[in-house]
Design a protein around this motif. Structure first.
Motif, short mmCIF file in Angstrom:
data_model
loop_
_atom_site.label_atom_id
_atom_site.label_comp_id
_atom_site.label_asym_id
_atom_site.label_seq_id
_atom_site.Cartn_x
_atom_site.Cartn_y
_atom_site.Cartn_z
N ARG A 185 -27.01 14.35 7.65
CA ARG A 185 -27.47 14.37 6.27
C ARG A 185 -26.40 13.84 5.30
NH1 ARG A 185 -31.79 14.39 7.61
NH2 ARG A 185 -33.54 15.76 7.06
N LYS A 186 -25.16 14.23 5.52
CA LYS A 186 -24.10 13.77 4.63
C LYS A 186 -23.90 12.26 4.75
CE LYS A 186 -21.57 18.11 4.15
NZ LYS A 186 -20.26 18.77 4.21
N PHE A 187 -23.98 11.76 5.97
CA PHE A 187 -23.87 10.32 6.15
C PHE A 187 -25.03 9.61 5.47
CE2 PHE A 187 -25.13 6.54 8.59
CZ PHE A 187 -24.01 5.74 8.35
N TYR A 227 -34.55 21.99 17.17
CA TYR A 227 -33.53 22.90 17.70
C TYR A 227 -33.05 23.89 16.66
CZ TYR A 227 -29.18 24.70 19.57
OH TYR A 227 -28.18 25.54 19.98
N THR A 228 -32.67 23.40 15.49
CA THR A 228 -32.03 24.26 14.50
C THR A 228 -33.00 25.15 13.75
OG1 THR A 228 -32.14 22.50 12.83
CG2 THR A 228 -30.10 22.67 14.12
N ALA A 229 -34.26 24.75 13.64
CA ALA A 229 -35.21 25.50 12.81
C ALA A 229 -36.37 26.12 13.58
CB ALA A 229 -35.78 24.58 11.72
N GLU A 230 -36.69 25.56 14.76
CA GLU A 230 -37.92 25.98 15.42
C GLU A 230 -37.71 26.69 16.75
OE1 GLU A 230 -40.14 22.37 15.72
OE2 GLU A 230 -39.96 21.93 13.59
N VAL A 275 -22.81 28.66 8.81
CA VAL A 275 -23.28 27.31 9.14
C VAL A 275 -24.62 27.05 8.46
CG1 VAL A 275 -23.98 25.77 11.01
CG2 VAL A 275 -22.05 27.32 11.34
N SER A 276 -25.48 28.05 8.48
CA SER A 276 -26.80 27.90 7.86
C SER A 276 -26.69 27.67 6.36
CB SER A 276 -27.66 29.13 8.14
OG SER A 276 -27.91 29.26 9.54
N GLU A 277 -25.72 28.31 5.72
CA GLU A 277 -25.51 28.10 4.28
C GLU A 277 -25.08 26.67 4.00
OE1 GLU A 277 -22.81 30.97 2.73
OE2 GLU A 277 -24.09 32.69 3.23
N MET A 278 -24.19 26.15 4.84
CA MET A 278 -23.76 24.76 4.66
C MET A 278 -24.92 23.80 4.89
SD MET A 278 -20.01 24.82 6.46
CE MET A 278 -18.76 25.98 5.91
N ALA A 302 -27.16 23.65 1.87
CA ALA A 302 -26.61 22.82 0.79
C ALA A 302 -27.00 21.36 0.95
CB ALA A 302 -25.09 22.96 0.74
N GLU A 303 -27.37 20.97 2.18
CA GLU A 303 -27.80 19.59 2.45
C GLU A 303 -29.33 19.49 2.55
OE1 GLU A 303 -25.54 17.27 2.30
OE2 GLU A 303 -24.02 18.86 2.07
N GLY A 304 -30.00 20.57 2.16
CA GLY A 304 -31.46 20.55 2.19
C GLY A 304 -32.08 20.87 3.53
N LEU A 305 -31.29 21.45 4.44
CA LEU A 305 -31.78 21.77 5.78
C LEU A 305 -32.02 23.27 5.91
CD1 LEU A 305 -29.25 19.59 7.82
CD2 LEU A 305 -31.61 19.01 7.23
#
Length: 214
Positions: free
Chosen positions: A22-24, A128-131, A80-83, A86-89
């Motif tokens: 996301r940052k890239f 992976y990260t959300a589901e 990690v989830s807070e970071m 911050a990127e909309g994830l």
């Protein structure tokens, strides 16, 4: 202008890789020459010895391997989830299952051959990260790949054979040549290597440097 190549080594079960992606993308969106940038996704396995059928949470792995108690693991994952937020994830890492990712990487190479590497990477990382999706499960990979636009029959043939296995290994060997030992890692124009979920400003600077070589 000439093409600028950015190679991104990532594992689809790496929460930091999704944040780095996301940052890239933020940096790329504001880059003047973004249409000249070609992104190549490269395979990297955080742990090639992980079984395909393991049923273990990230916190469970942290306890087993590093002796980190569940309460501390929960705090670390919340950070990690807070970071990510911050990127909309949106992360739900309590659901995540860190399984073997070799087959997932093979299908990423199939996707790349059809111009769909980016949407498939996106779909895998979100799954992976959300589901809580198991990215080693054949039917799950088939579903996610078709959601990203891939042909189901082509995906099935890949998963049932050994297509693209050599490509995954080639990516990992290439990582060694660039000194990549952690993910995410970004290689700009085969000249500059940076690891981690760097700020968009760092990525923007590296994109500008890449222009100077062209």
């Amino acid at each position: 202008m000439n093409e600028i190549t950015v190679e991104i080594w990532a594992d689809v079960i790496c929460p930091w890789c999704y944040i780095g992606k996301r940052k890239f993308e933020t940096a790329l969106a504001r880059f003047e020459h973004r249409d000249a940038v070609r992104v190549r996704w490269r395979s990297y396995e955080l742990d090639p010895t992980t079984p395909k059928d393991i049923d273990e949470t990230i916190a469970g792995r942290m306890l087993r391997r590093q002796g980190i108690p569940p309460e501390q693991a929960a705090q670390l994952l919340a950070g990690v989830s807070e970071m990510a937020a911050a990127e909309g994830l949106e992360y739900h890492l309590d659901k995540a299952r860190p399984v073997n990712t070799f087959d997932a990487h093979r299908v990423v190479h199939l996707a790349a051959d059809h111009g769909l590497a980016e949407p498939f990477q996106e779909r895998l990382m979100r799954a992976y990260t959300a589901e809580g999706a198991s990215l080693a499960d054949r039917e799950t990979l088939l579903r996610l790949a078709t959601e990203a636009g891939l042909d189901a029959h082509a995906v099935g043939r890949t998963l049932d054979g050994d297509d693209y296995a050599a490509d995954v290994r080639a990516d990992e060997e290439r990582a060694d040549r660039f000194g990549v030992s952690a993910v995410p890692s970004f290689v700009f124009a085969e000249e500059w290597v940076t690891s981690g979920a760097q700020s968009a400003d760092v990525f923007t600077d590296l994109l500008q440097r890449s222009v100077s070589l062209r």
